[in-house]
Design a protein around this motif. Structure first.
Motif, PDB file in Angstrom:
ATOM      1  N   ILE A  97       0.723  -1.144  -0.102  1.00 12.23           N
ATOM      2  CA  ILE A  97      -0.012   0.083   0.080  1.00 12.23           C
ATOM      3  C   ILE A  97       0.742   1.221   0.097  1.00 12.23           C
ATOM      4  N   LEU A  98       1.784   1.084   0.825  1.00 12.42           N
ATOM      5  CA  LEU A  98       2.644   2.388   0.933  1.00 12.42           C
ATOM      6  C   LEU A  98       3.340   2.613  -0.245  1.00 12.42           C
ATOM      7  N   GLY A  99       3.846   1.624  -1.030  1.00 12.69           N
ATOM      8  CA  GLY A  99       4.790   1.553  -2.207  1.00 12.69           C
ATOM      9  C   GLY A  99       3.641   2.175  -3.327  1.00 12.69           C
ATOM     10  N   TYR A 100       2.289   1.590  -3.600  1.00 14.39           N
ATOM     11  CA  TYR A 100       1.519   2.290  -4.436  1.00 14.39           C
ATOM     12  C   TYR A 100       1.270   3.480  -4.199  1.00 14.39           C
ATOM     13  N   VAL A 101       1.082   4.026  -3.100  1.00 18.85           N
ATOM     14  CA  VAL A 101       0.633   5.349  -2.622  1.00 18.85           C
ATOM     15  C   VAL A 101       1.819   6.276  -2.980  1.00 18.85           C
ATOM     16  N   VAL A 102       3.016   5.934  -2.573  1.00 15.54           N
ATOM     17  CA  VAL A 102       4.266   6.921  -3.227  1.00 15.54           C
ATOM     18  C   VAL A 102       4.512   6.812  -4.749  1.00 15.54           C
ATOM     19  N   VAL A 103       4.172   5.760  -5.525  1.00 14.73           N
ATOM     20  CA  VAL A 103       4.086   5.801  -6.750  1.00 14.73           C
ATOM     21  C   VAL A 103       2.943   6.595  -7.422  1.00 14.73           C
ATOM     22  N   ALA A 104       1.877   6.702  -6.910  1.00  7.68           N
ATOM     23  CA  ALA A 104       0.643   7.380  -7.469  1.00  7.68           C
ATOM     24  C   ALA A 104       1.154   8.868  -7.227  1.00  7.68           C
ATOM     25  N   LEU A 105       1.589   9.222  -5.853  1.00  5.39           N
ATOM     26  CA  LEU A 105       2.046  10.651  -5.590  1.00  5.39           C
ATOM     27  C   LEU A 105       2.894  11.166  -6.585  1.00  5.39           C
ATOM     28  N   THR A 106       3.866  10.305  -6.795  1.00 10.86           N
ATOM     29  CA  THR A 106       5.253  10.737  -7.682  1.00 10.86           C
ATOM     30  C   THR A 106       4.666  11.001  -9.102  1.00 10.86           C
ATOM     31  N   ILE A 107       3.766  10.139  -9.471  1.00 14.00           N
ATOM     32  CA  ILE A 107       3.354  10.150 -10.825  1.00 14.00           C
ATOM     33  C   ILE A 107       2.462  11.630 -10.803  1.00 14.00           C
ATOM     34  N   ILE A 108       1.537  11.912  -9.788  1.00 13.49           N
ATOM     35  CA  ILE A 108       0.802  13.061  -9.824  1.00 13.49           C
ATOM     36  C   ILE A 108       1.698  14.420  -9.714  1.00 13.49           C
ATOM     37  N   GLY A 109       2.799  14.262  -9.005  1.00 14.80           N
ATOM     38  CA  GLY A 109       3.511  15.515  -8.919  1.00 14.80           C
ATOM     39  C   GLY A 109       4.317  15.577 -10.375  1.00 14.80           C
ATOM     40  N   ILE A 110       4.724  14.622 -10.894  1.00 15.24           N
ATOM     41  CA  ILE A 110       5.193  14.842 -12.359  1.00 15.24           C
ATOM     42  C   ILE A 110       4.350  15.406 -13.075  1.00 15.24           C
ATOM     43  N   ILE A 111       3.059  14.848 -13.455  1.00 18.40           N
ATOM     44  CA  ILE A 111       1.985  15.561 -13.928  1.00 18.40           C
ATOM     45  C   ILE A 111       1.852  17.116 -13.870  1.00 18.40           C
ATOM     46  N   LEU A 112       1.795  17.385 -12.608  1.00 19.25           N
ATOM     47  CA  LEU A 112       1.722  18.702 -12.225  1.00 19.25           C
ATOM     48  C   LEU A 112       2.914  19.655 -12.397  1.00 19.25           C
ATOM     49  N   LEU A 113       4.177  19.213 -12.394  1.00 19.41           N
ATOM     50  CA  LEU A 113       5.192  19.726 -13.192  1.00 19.41           C
ATOM     51  C   LEU A 113       5.353  19.989 -14.352  1.00 19.41           C
ATOM     52  N   VAL A 114       4.832  19.066 -14.897  1.00 19.29           N
ATOM     53  CA  VAL A 114       4.700  19.029 -16.516  1.00 19.29           C
ATOM     54  C   VAL A 114       3.849  20.356 -17.001  1.00 19.29           C
ATOM     55  N   VAL A 115       2.469  20.225 -16.258  1.00 18.21           N
ATOM     56  CA  VAL A 115       1.448  21.225 -16.517  1.00 18.21           C
ATOM     57  C   VAL A 115       2.010  22.542 -16.155  1.00 18.21           C
ATOM     58  N   LEU A 116       2.718  22.803 -15.093  1.00 17.64           N
ATOM     59  CA  LEU A 116       3.186  24.028 -14.676  1.00 17.64           C
ATOM     60  C   LEU A 116       4.153  24.652 -15.690  1.00 17.64           C
ATOM     61  N   PHE A 117       5.312  23.755 -16.028  1.00 16.77           N
ATOM     62  CA  PHE A 117       6.240  24.062 -16.897  1.00 16.77           C
ATOM     63  C   PHE A 117       5.530  24.498 -18.332  1.00 16.77           C
ATOM     64  N   GLY A 118       4.594  23.764 -18.592  1.00 26.98           N
ATOM     65  CA  GLY A 118       3.766  23.899 -19.923  1.00 26.98           C
ATOM     66  C   GLY A 118       3.087  25.267 -20.095  1.00 26.98           C
ATOM     67  N   ALA A 119       2.530  25.666 -18.797  1.00 27.68           N
ATOM     68  CA  ALA A 119       1.857  26.861 -18.681  1.00 27.68           C
ATOM     69  C   ALA A 119       2.901  28.052 -18.839  1.00 27.68           C
ATOM     70  N   ILE A 120       4.174  27.775 -18.162  1.00 28.02           N
ATOM     71  CA  ILE A 120       5.269  28.831 -18.184  1.00 28.02           C
ATOM     72  C   ILE A 120       5.580  28.851 -19.343  1.00 28.02           C
ATOM     73  N   ALA A 121       5.941  27.764 -20.142  1.00 26.00           N
ATOM     74  CA  ALA A 121       6.660  27.819 -21.514  1.00 26.00           C
ATOM     75  C   ALA A 121       5.627  28.427 -22.622  1.00 26.00           C
ATOM     76  N   SER A 122       4.323  28.303 -22.442  1.00 27.70           N
ATOM     77  CA  SER A 122       3.249  28.760 -23.307  1.00 27.70           C
ATOM     78  C   SER A 122       2.737  30.464 -23.056  1.00 27.70           C
ATOM     79  N   ASN A 123       3.219  30.974 -22.067  1.00 27.55           N
ATOM     80  CA  ASN A 123       2.907  32.224 -21.917  1.00 27.55           C
ATOM     81  C   ASN A 123       4.145  32.880 -21.043  1.00 27.55           C
ATOM     82  N   PRO A 124       5.241  33.309 -21.855  1.00 28.27           N
ATOM     83  CA  PRO A 124       6.383  33.614 -21.160  1.00 28.27           C
ATOM     84  C   PRO A 124       6.381  34.886 -20.446  1.00 28.27           C
TER      85      PRO A 124
END
Length: 133
Positions: A97-124
């Motif tokens: 359970i802890l392993g799956y929770v950490v993997v899920a949180l890591t994937i969510i964090g990566i998605i949020l970072l990609v969206v954040l950097f995508g928003a910054i890159a699209s509107n400098p």
């Protein structure tokens, strides 16, 4: 060929004077070694992979990469516990359970970072330090 004079249960008979007595020594003979358990283990034995899975699952919150090890060893431990009848199912499930929770949180964090950097890159102009509207 039965005994003509049966004795009550637990009473010594003339043929076997020690019948019904409990052995006085319950443990191993002097200098004896415990019996080899092999890989099947004893029913009261705790599975080692279950402990490893739980430790890796807890460490996953610090390092993220150990969460994958927690998942792998947790599944292996559950399989061994089912086959061998060992203890440690709760630790294996905790690691999973802890392993799956950490993997899920890591994937969510990566998605949020990609969206954040995508928003910054699209509107400098948003983050250039100027306050022009």
């Amino acid at each position: 060929m039965t005994d003509q004079n049966p004795t009550p249960y637990g009473q010594p008979s003339p043929q076997n004077p020690y019948q019904g007595q409990q052995p006085t020594h319950q443990g191993q003979p002097y200098g004896g070694q415990p019996a080899y358990q092999g890989q099947n283990g004893a029913p009261g034995q705790r599975n080692t992979l279950a402990l490893v899975s739980m430790i890796l699952g807890i460490a996953g919150f610090l390092t993220s990469i150990t969460a994958l090890g927690a998942i792998v060893t947790g599944h292996m431990a559950l399989s061994q516990i089912k086959k061998r009848g060992e203890e440690g199912r709760g630790m294996a499930l905790t690691g999973l359970i802890l392993g799956y929770v950490v993997v899920a949180l890591t994937i969510i964090g990566i998605i949020l970072l990609v969206v954040l950097f995508g928003a910054i890159a699209s509107n400098p102009g948003l983050y250039d330090g100027s306050y022009d509207s």
